[in-house]
Design an enzyme around this catalytic site. Structure first.
Site, PDB file in Angstrom:
ATOM      1  N   ASP A  68       0.744  -1.377   0.030  1.00 34.54           N
ATOM      2  CA  ASP A  68      -0.053   0.096   0.071  1.00 34.54           C
ATOM      3  C   ASP A  68       0.934   1.283   0.151  1.00 34.54           C
ATOM      4  O   ASP A  68       2.087   1.268   0.326  1.00 34.54           O
ATOM      5  CB  ASP A  68      -0.972   0.040   1.263  1.00 34.54           C
ATOM      6  N   ASN A 137      -7.537  -2.796  14.683  1.00 34.66           N
ATOM      7  CA  ASN A 137      -8.923  -3.111  14.164  1.00 34.66           C
ATOM      8  C   ASN A 137      -8.843  -4.200  13.325  1.00 34.66           C
ATOM      9  O   ASN A 137      -9.973  -4.624  12.687  1.00 34.66           O
ATOM     10  CB  ASN A 137      -9.448  -1.952  13.265  1.00 34.66           C
ATOM     11  N   HIS A 139      -7.123  -4.725  10.477  1.00 33.98           N
ATOM     12  CA  HIS A 139      -6.757  -4.441   9.204  1.00 33.98           C
ATOM     13  C   HIS A 139      -5.573  -4.785   8.542  1.00 33.98           C
ATOM     14  O   HIS A 139      -4.802  -5.106   9.094  1.00 33.98           O
ATOM     15  CB  HIS A 139      -6.833  -2.735   8.599  1.00 33.98           C
ATOM     16  N   GLU A 144      -9.742  -1.896   5.703  1.00 29.80           N
ATOM     17  CA  GLU A 144     -10.366  -1.487   6.718  1.00 29.80           C
ATOM     18  C   GLU A 144     -11.817  -2.338   7.211  1.00 29.80           C
ATOM     19  O   GLU A 144     -12.203  -2.893   6.051  1.00 29.80           O
ATOM     20  CB  GLU A 144     -10.619  -0.227   6.957  1.00 29.80           C
TER      21      GLU A 144
HETATM   22  C1  F6R Z   1       1.660  -1.419   6.183  1.00 25.83           C
HETATM   23  C2  F6R Z   1       0.154  -1.918   6.453  1.00 25.83           C
HETATM   24  C3  F6R Z   1      -0.497  -1.877   7.676  1.00 25.83           C
HETATM   25  C4  F6R Z   1       0.380  -2.112   8.904  1.00 25.83           C
HETATM   26  C5  F6R Z   1      -0.664  -2.202   9.963  1.00 25.83           C
HETATM   27  C6  F6R Z   1       0.261  -2.530  11.440  1.00 25.83           C
HETATM   28  O1  F6R Z   1       2.083  -1.592   5.003  1.00 25.83           O
HETATM   29  O2  F6R Z   1      -0.286  -2.367   5.399  1.00 25.83           O
HETATM   30  O3  F6R Z   1      -1.659  -2.747   7.331  1.00 25.83           O
HETATM   31  O4  F6R Z   1       1.031  -3.459   8.838  1.00 25.83           O
HETATM   32  O5  F6R Z   1      -1.259  -0.810  10.136  1.00 25.83           O
HETATM   33  O6  F6R Z   1       1.021  -1.374  11.622  1.00 25.83           O
HETATM   34  P1  F6R Z   1       2.231  -1.639  12.544  1.00 25.83           P
HETATM   35  O7  F6R Z   1       3.254  -2.482  12.191  1.00 25.83           O
HETATM   36  O8  F6R Z   1       2.802  -0.163  12.771  1.00 25.83           O
HETATM   37  O9  F6R Z   1       1.584  -1.824  14.134  1.00 25.83           O
END
Ligand code: F6R
Length: 249
Positions: A68, A137, A139, A144
């Protein structure tokens, strides 16, 4: 059932996950790696960089596809995911940047960019091994919680909880982009092998929901229960509730 592997510490977690990637690359040097940003995989990228520096691994033949990117941020912006990947991994290993792919956050038409990216994933023959973090959450990528599983790469409005969670990286929450381009759940699910990493106590509840709750788009990562080769790698804190429920080996 998703397989769960729980380690004592974040360091041990990153070592284990980096070994899985090293094995994949050693056995298939031209693998297509699906990569994630965020704080979770940083230690894995350091381990891989160290293996390359020590001559134990080469990333010169791999191709990479990131999950992403924020709409509106380019490679020079230190909050963009392209910038993150360059600094955390690509600039530290022997990979030519032309083999690394991140959605273009500066594309004039983000929806057309999402469609191009989906085509790109397909034209590269799909992802051999996909690394995922997980949002509080549930995702994965920027998929989401919602009422359906989005299939393909698409543009998405970020939820308030994700904007707040990401605000720690920005001067304040108003600077966090409100839109992103993300691989869809279908794009992610098509990977041959999936590694979902989680560490820290804030991930304990969502890991339990992901592994043992119902498969529902309200917990996007729960779809991994149906994947033939998905494994959760977590540290003791993130795995605490899984352990309490007897779901860890
Ligand atoms: C990142 C992504 C997100 C993260 C998620 C966890 O490319 O796609 O889904 O993996 O938000 O983020 P952290 O690792 O910062 O807790």
């Amino acid at each position: 059932m998703i397989k769960v592997i729980c380690t004592d510490s974040y360091e041990a977690l990153c070592k284990q996950v980096s070994r899985v990637f090293a094995a994949q690359i050693t056995l298939k040097p031209n693998s297509t790696l699906g990569l994630a940003t965020g704080s979770t995989p940083i230690g894995v990228y350091s381990e891989l960089a160290q293996m390359v520096a020590e001559g134990r691994l080469s990333l010169s033949q791999v191709q990479t596809l990131n999950l992403d990117e924020y709409v509106g941020l380019g490679a020079e912006d230190d909050q963009s995911y392209r910038y993150f990947m360059n600094h955390q991994l690509f600039d530290r290993v022997d990979i030519d940047k032309s083999r690394t792919h991140v959605p273009n956050g500066l594309a004039q038409d983000p929806q057309a960019e999402a469609a191009r990216y989906e085509q790109l994933v397909a034209s590269m023959g799909g992802v051999d091994i996909q690394l995922l973090g997980i949002g509080n959450n549930g995702h994965i990528g920027f998929n989401e919680p919602c009422d359906h599983f989005p299939m393909q790469t698409h543009t998405v409005a970020l939820t308030e909880s994700t904007i707040q969670a990401n605000a720690r990286f920005f001067a304040d929450a108003s600077q966090v982009p409100t839109q992103a381009i993300t691989m869809g759940i279908g794009t992610i699910f098509a990977a041959k092998k999936i590694i979902l990493m989680a560490n820290g106590p804030k991930k304990a509840q969502i890991l339990l929901d992901t592994v043992a709750g119902p498969v529902t788009p309200q917990v996007p990562a729960s779809i991994l229960q149906l994947h033939p080769d998905a494994t959760v790698y977590c540290d003791a804190e993130a795995g605490a509730l899984l352990r309490q429920h007897g779901l860890v080996d």
